[in-house]
Scaffold this active site. Structure first.
Site, PDB file in Angstrom:
ATOM      1  N   HIS A   1      -0.811   0.308   5.660  1.00 37.68           N
ATOM      2  CA  HIS A   1      -1.656   1.052   6.292  1.00 37.68           C
ATOM      3  C   HIS A   1      -0.736   2.443   6.751  1.00 37.68           C
ATOM      4  O   HIS A   1      -0.167   2.680   7.819  1.00 37.68           O
ATOM      5  CB  HIS A   1      -1.970   0.562   7.663  1.00 37.68           C
ATOM      6  CG  HIS A   1      -3.108  -0.306   7.573  1.00 37.68           C
ATOM      7  ND1 HIS A   1      -3.872  -0.719   8.417  1.00 37.68           N
ATOM      8  CD2 HIS A   1      -3.733  -1.089   6.448  1.00 37.68           C
ATOM      9  CE1 HIS A   1      -4.868  -1.677   8.153  1.00 37.68           C
ATOM     10  NE2 HIS A   1      -4.740  -1.638   7.102  1.00 37.68           N
TER      11      HIS A   1
ATOM     12  N   GLN B   1       0.633  -1.194   0.047  1.00 42.55           N
ATOM     13  CA  GLN B   1      -0.061  -0.042  -0.105  1.00 42.55           C
ATOM     14  C   GLN B   1       0.835   1.156  -0.058  1.00 42.55           C
ATOM     15  O   GLN B   1       0.246   2.263   0.146  1.00 42.55           O
ATOM     16  CB  GLN B   1      -1.030  -0.185   1.090  1.00 42.55           C
ATOM     17  CG  GLN B   1      -1.770  -1.373   0.955  1.00 42.55           C
ATOM     18  CD  GLN B   1      -2.794  -1.129   2.342  1.00 42.55           C
ATOM     19  OE1 GLN B   1      -2.912  -0.388   3.385  1.00 42.55           O
ATOM     20  NE2 GLN B   1      -3.826  -2.084   2.406  1.00 42.55           N
TER      21      GLN B   1
ATOM     22  N   TYR C   1     -10.060  -9.970   9.978  1.00 44.14           N
ATOM     23  CA  TYR C   1     -10.250 -10.718   8.547  1.00 44.14           C
ATOM     24  C   TYR C   1     -10.569 -12.417   8.453  1.00 44.14           C
ATOM     25  O   TYR C   1     -11.178 -12.704   7.679  1.00 44.14           O
ATOM     26  CB  TYR C   1      -9.261 -10.453   7.573  1.00 44.14           C
ATOM     27  CG  TYR C   1      -9.096  -8.815   7.344  1.00 44.14           C
ATOM     28  CD1 TYR C   1     -10.088  -8.378   6.598  1.00 44.14           C
ATOM     29  CD2 TYR C   1      -7.990  -8.196   7.727  1.00 44.14           C
ATOM     30  CE1 TYR C   1     -10.150  -6.876   6.227  1.00 44.14           C
ATOM     31  CE2 TYR C   1      -7.939  -6.693   7.377  1.00 44.14           C
ATOM     32  CZ  TYR C   1      -8.969  -6.327   6.602  1.00 44.14           C
ATOM     33  OH  TYR C   1      -8.980  -4.814   6.369  1.00 44.14           O
TER      34      TYR C   1
END
Length: 414
Positions: free
Chosen positions: A186, A118, A302
């Site tokens: 993140h 990310q 998750y």
């Protein structure tokens, strides 16, 4: 650049089954924009309309136009005074895209970024005095000397050459999130100048267990919102500025991963952060307050297990103004002000990566009264209101292979 137009007569404005609905009936029947089952069905909101508000009484009909396409993975956009867009690409390029969709060559002088996972070149914001100084601010995942990485903020003077490109001069890294961490998740991050010209910087808590717990640790810069001066220093008015053991730049804490932030018309900061499996949150972060992650949260981990003790509320921790379960995966947001969509005046526009839509929240007295979704058929990475009153969205393909810039306008007679 090829441009084309597609029409959406949005009746249900949903991204899922049961798409048909006539104007006004959704509110009467209590129908909502979200039709899928929640991931955490046993969790209950604390107050009315904290989640799954009714659809608005009136449908929204829009036209969409692709301004530019087949671009490298874009992350953010900012309008320049001439209507062109300054955009960032995840792999580390910054470019100017004209109002007609012509893409300039990459701007020179961008520092090295860590673009795995990310990470990458993230948000960009114009200084309040940009027209006089040419100063821009941008965030990126910076490789650090110890082998880790973290979200950093730089400023530089953008010099353009009249041909749609330019260079960054006098570049200076003014802020580094600490501690560094060897991960690729993140990073946040949005940059928002407040009405006092202080800069809000949103970051993530780096996702992994147990490091994500540092969102509750005021000696750590993970999972926080920072407020800094334009030179990167901490303003005297910050809530922890006089606490020797606490990072003085911290504005609020207990956040997960904020990739959407903006000011409302009154100059107050609003954010939307990614939740776990369920639990995306709309907040209006205030100085010194704790927004709970990971001690409290809506949604599940998750793997399907509760987060921590599975709590959604705790004394001393703030409730979200609104939450989504299942998630929309928020990225980019803006308050609408303009003449193109009179019914949206004062509404919050949020990009949905998972919902593949423009999520529109209507507010009254700081609470959400209705939610509608405008399907765009692709992941929405950033949202801005253009100088023409139209809504502009960065979209990306499902496989993240390319990006486009779309212009959303009101359908004639709609």
């Amino acid at each position: 650049m090829t441009r084309f137009v597609s029409l959406f007569a949005i009746t249900a404005v949903l991204c899922g089954p049961a798409l048909a609905q006539t104007s006004g009936e959704g509110t009467a029947r209590g129908e909502t924009a979200e039709t899928s089952l929640p991931k955490a069905p046993d969790q209950e909101p604390v107050f009315e309309n904290q989640t799954r508000t009714p659809l608005p009484a009136e449908k929204t009909a829009v036209e969409t136009e692709t301004i530019a396409e087949d671009l490298s993975n874009l992350w953010s956009m900012e309008f320049l005074s001439d209507g062109a867009m300054l955009v960032t690409a995840k792999e580390g390029d910054m470019m100017i895209v004209s109002s007609e969709g012509e893409v300039g060559a990459p701007i020179e002088g961008v520092p090295e970024v860590m673009s795995q996972g990310q990470g990458g070149l993230l948000d960009v914001a114009l200084a309040p005095d940009f027209d006089e100084t040419g100063m821009i601010y941008f965030s990126f995942s910076e490789p650090r000397e110890d082998g880790g990485n973290g979200t950093s903020v730089a400023r530089a003077r953008l010099e353009t050459d009249g041909s749609g490109t330019g260079t960054l001069q006098d570049l200076e890294i003014i802020f580094r999130q600490t501690p560094a961490y060897d991960g690729d998740m993140h990073f946040g991050s949005r940059l928002v100048f407040g009405p006092d010209d202080h800069l809000f910087v949103t970051v993530g808590e780096r996702s992994d267990t147990p490091i994500r717990d540092q969102a509750q640790d005021l000696t750590s810069g993970l999972g926080k919102i920072f407020r800094i001066n334009p030179d990167g220093s901490a303003p005297e008015g910050n809530p922890f500025a006089r606490h020797a053991a606490i990072q003085p730049e911290i504005w609020s804490y207990g956040h997960r991963n904020i990739q959407a932030a903006t000011l409302d018309p009154e100059g107050r900061l609003w954010t939307v952060e990614h939740g776990p499996m369920g639990g995306d949150e709309l907040n209006r972060p205030e100085a010194g307050l704790n927004y709970g992650w990971p001690a409290i949260t809506y949604g599940l981990d998750y793997g399907g297990a509760p987060i921590g003790l599975g709590l959604t509320a705790m004394e001393g921790m703030e409730q979200p103004v609104y939450y989504w379960d299942p998630v929309i995966a928020p990225s980019g947001m803006a308050f609408y002000q303009g003449e193109e969509f009179p019914a949206w005046d004062g509404a919050v526009l949020i990009g949905g990566l998972v919902s593949e839509s423009l999520v529109v929240l209507h507010l009254e007295e700081g609470r959400v009264t209705s939610e509608e979704r405008i399907p765009l058929g692709a992941r929405v990475q950033d949202v801005k209101v253009g100088p023409d009153g139209a809504v502009y969205a960065i979209t990306e393909a499902d496989n993240n292979s390319s990006s486009a810039i779309m212009r959303v306008t009101s359908q004639a007679g709609g």
